[in-house]
Design a protein around this motif. Structure first.
Motif, PDB file in Angstrom:
ATOM      1  N   LEU A   5      42.459 -38.075  43.008  1.00 31.17           N
ATOM      2  CA  LEU A   5      43.645 -38.455  43.166  1.00 31.17           C
ATOM      3  C   LEU A   5      44.228 -39.379  41.813  1.00 31.17           C
TER       4      LEU A   5
ATOM      5  N   ASN B 121      41.660 -30.424  47.289  1.00 31.49           N
ATOM      6  CA  ASN B 121      41.813 -31.213  48.278  1.00 31.49           C
ATOM      7  C   ASN B 121      42.326 -30.604  49.541  1.00 31.49           C
TER       8      ASN B 121
ATOM      9  N   THR C 244      34.384 -38.035  45.616  1.00 36.07           N
ATOM     10  CA  THR C 244      33.961 -39.122  44.833  1.00 36.07           C
ATOM     11  C   THR C 244      35.088 -40.182  44.911  1.00 36.07           C
ATOM     12  N   GLY C 245      36.194 -39.669  45.367  1.00 39.17           N
ATOM     13  CA  GLY C 245      37.509 -40.895  45.420  1.00 39.17           C
ATOM     14  C   GLY C 245      38.076 -40.710  43.925  1.00 39.17           C
TER      15      GLY C 245
END
Ligand code: ADP
Length: 370
Positions: free
Chosen positions: A336, A275, A332-333
Motif C-alpha cells: 500500500l 490485497n 511485506t507491508g
C-alpha cells in the motif's frame, strides 16, 4: 447653555457672517485657487476611502486589522468634508455646520490614532513582504535540498536492493541444494532448520523486490492521457492464477481516462486487487468502478474481505505496517505504500473506507485526462 441651544438651533444659519468672498480682500486668482484646491482635496479624500473599502470588501477574510481600515476610511471622508465645506463657505457661510463637521472629524481622528496605537505592537510583529519573500526563498532552498536528499536515498535504496539480490539468489540456490541433499539423511529438526532458512531467504527476496519497486518510483515521470481500463486488465491478467484458484469474481465498469502512466497504474491495481484477494476469508468479489468528477477521476476498488479497523485506515499506507502475522497472511507491508507513492506521483490521493467483517473500498483520486 443658551449658547449651546443657539448653536444647535441655528446649525444651518448663514446670516450672522459674510460669505468668505466678502470677508477681507480676495483676488479672483487667490479665491479660486483656494476653492479649486479644496474641491480637489475633497474629491481625492472621497475617492481614497472608496478604494480602501473596495479593497477591504474583497479581501476582508484575508486581512488583519479590519477595524483600522474602517477608521481610516471614515477619517479621510471627514477630512474631505471639512475641505468641501471650506470651499462652499465662499458663498454659503455655514460656520456652525463647519464647526460640527470639524468636531466630528476631530473625534474620529482621535479614535483612529487610539486604534492605531493599540494595534501598533501587533502590526510591528507582522512580517513585511520582503521578509516573507526571504522566508519563501529559504523554504524553497530547504525543499530543494530535501529533494536531493530523497533522490540520494532513493538511488541508495535501489542500488542496495540490486546488490543484495545477488548474494540472496546464491543463498537460495545453495539452500535448495542443501534441502535436496539433506532430505532423509539428517534428523527431522536439522531438516526443519534448512527449511526455515529457505523460507526466510524467500521472504527476504520478496522484501527486497518490494523495496526496489518502492525506491524506483520516479517522481518526475511524464504523465500522459492513459486508459485506466487497460491498467486494470493488465493487473487482472497478471493475477490470473490466484483469481482462478480462489474462484474470485471481478466486476469492472468502464473507467474514465486519466493523466497518468500505464505501468505505474497497473502496479497500483495489481497491489489493490491482490490485497483484495489475499485479505478475504470468503469467495472474493471485487468491484472496480470509476467516474469523472470535475477535473478528477474517482476510482473505487471494493472487496468483500475481512475489513480494516477505523484506527488503522491511515496507518496501512505506511511502509512495513502489517496488521496481521505473516503466518495468517503473507506479505511485506510495502504494497500500500507503493500505491500511495504511485498516486502521489500522479498528484492524486488514496484512502480507504472499511469496517471489520464488511469489506474495504479503496478510493483513488487521479487527475482526469484533458
Ligand atoms: P501486505 O499486503 O504486504 O501486508 P500492504 O501494504 O499491501 O502490505 O497492506 C498493509 C496492511 O493493510 C495489510 O497487512 C493488511 O492488514 C491491510 N490491508 C491491505 N489491504 C487490505 C484489504 N483489501 N482488506 C483488508 N486489509 C487490508
Amino acid at each position: 447653555m443658551n449658547q449651546i441651544i443657539e448653536f444647535f438651533g441655528g446649525l444651518f444659519d448663514t446670516d450672522m457672517w459674510p460669505p468668505r468672498w466678502r470677508c477681507g480682500y480676495w483676488s479672483d486668482f487667490h479665491g479660486w485657487l483656494y476653492i479649486i484646491s479644496d474641491l480637489l482635496i475633497w474629491a481625492s479624500y472621497f475617492l481614497i476611502p472608496l478604494i480602501i473599502l473596495n479593497y477591504f470588501s474583497k479581501k476582508k477574510n484575508q486581512l488583519k486589522f479590519n477595524k483600522a481600515y474602517i477608521y481610516f476610511a471614515a477619517f479621510i471622508v471627514l477630512c474631505g468634508c471639512t475641505h468641501f465645506i471650506d470651499a462652499i463657505m465662499f458663498w454659503v457661510p455655514m460656520y456652525r455646520l463647519n464647526t460640527i463637521v470639524r468636531f466630528v472629524t476631530a473625534i474620529i481622528s482621535l479614535m483612529t490614532v487610539y486604534h492605531l496605537i493599540k494595534i501598533l505592537p501587533e502590526a510591528f510583529s507582522q512580517k513585511t513582504n520582503a521578509e516573507l519573500e526571504a522566508e519563501i526563498q529559504k523554504r524553497l532552498a530547504v525543499e530543494q535540498k530535501l529533494q536531493e536528499a530523497n533522490f540520494g536515498l532513493q538511488s541508495f535504496a535501489s542500488m542496495a536492493s540490486h546488490d543484495l539480490q545477488e548474494p540472496l539468489r546464491k543463498m537460495r540456490f545453495f539452500t535448495s541444494i542443501l534441502d535436496e541433499k539433506a532430505k532423509g539423511k539428517v534428523d527431522e529438526s536439522t531438516y526443519e532448520y534448512v527449511n526455515k532458512i529457505e523460507k526466510a531467504a524467500e521472504r527476504m527476496q520478496i522484501l527486497i523486490e518490494d523495496l526496489l519497486s518502492l525506491s524506483s518510483i520516479d517522481n518526475n515521470i511524464e504523465l500522459t492521457p492513459t486508459d485506466t481500463n487497460q491498467s486494470v486488465r493488465n493487473a487482472i491478467d497478471d493475477l490470473e492464477l490466484p483469481i482462478r484458484l480462489q474462484n474470485a469474481e471481478i466486476n469492472t465498469s468502464s473507467l474514465p481516462m486519466v493523466n497518468g502512466n500505464e505501468a505505474y497504474l497497473t502496479q497500483l491495481f495489481l497491489n489493490l486487487i491482490s490485497n483484495a484477494l489475499k485479505f478475504n476469508s470468503e469467495r472474493p468479489i471485487i468491484n472496480i468502478s470509476g467516474e469523472k468528477n470535475g477535473q478528477h477521476v474517482i476510482i473505487r476498488v471494493e472487496d468483500n474481505g475481512i475489513g480494516i479497523e477505523e484506527k488503522n485506515h491511515k496507518k496501512i499506507f505506511e511502509s512495513f505496517l502489517r496488521l496481521h502475522s505473516k503466518s495468517a497472511y503473507a506479505g511485506t507491508g510495502i504494497g500500500l505504500s507503493i500505491c500511495k507513492s504511485i498516486v502521489e506521483v500522479h498528484k492524486g490521493s488514496i484512502e480507504v473506507e472499511s469496517e471489520i467483517g464488511k469489506g474495504s473500498t479503496f478510493i483513488i483520486k487521479l487527475e482526469a485526462a484533458e
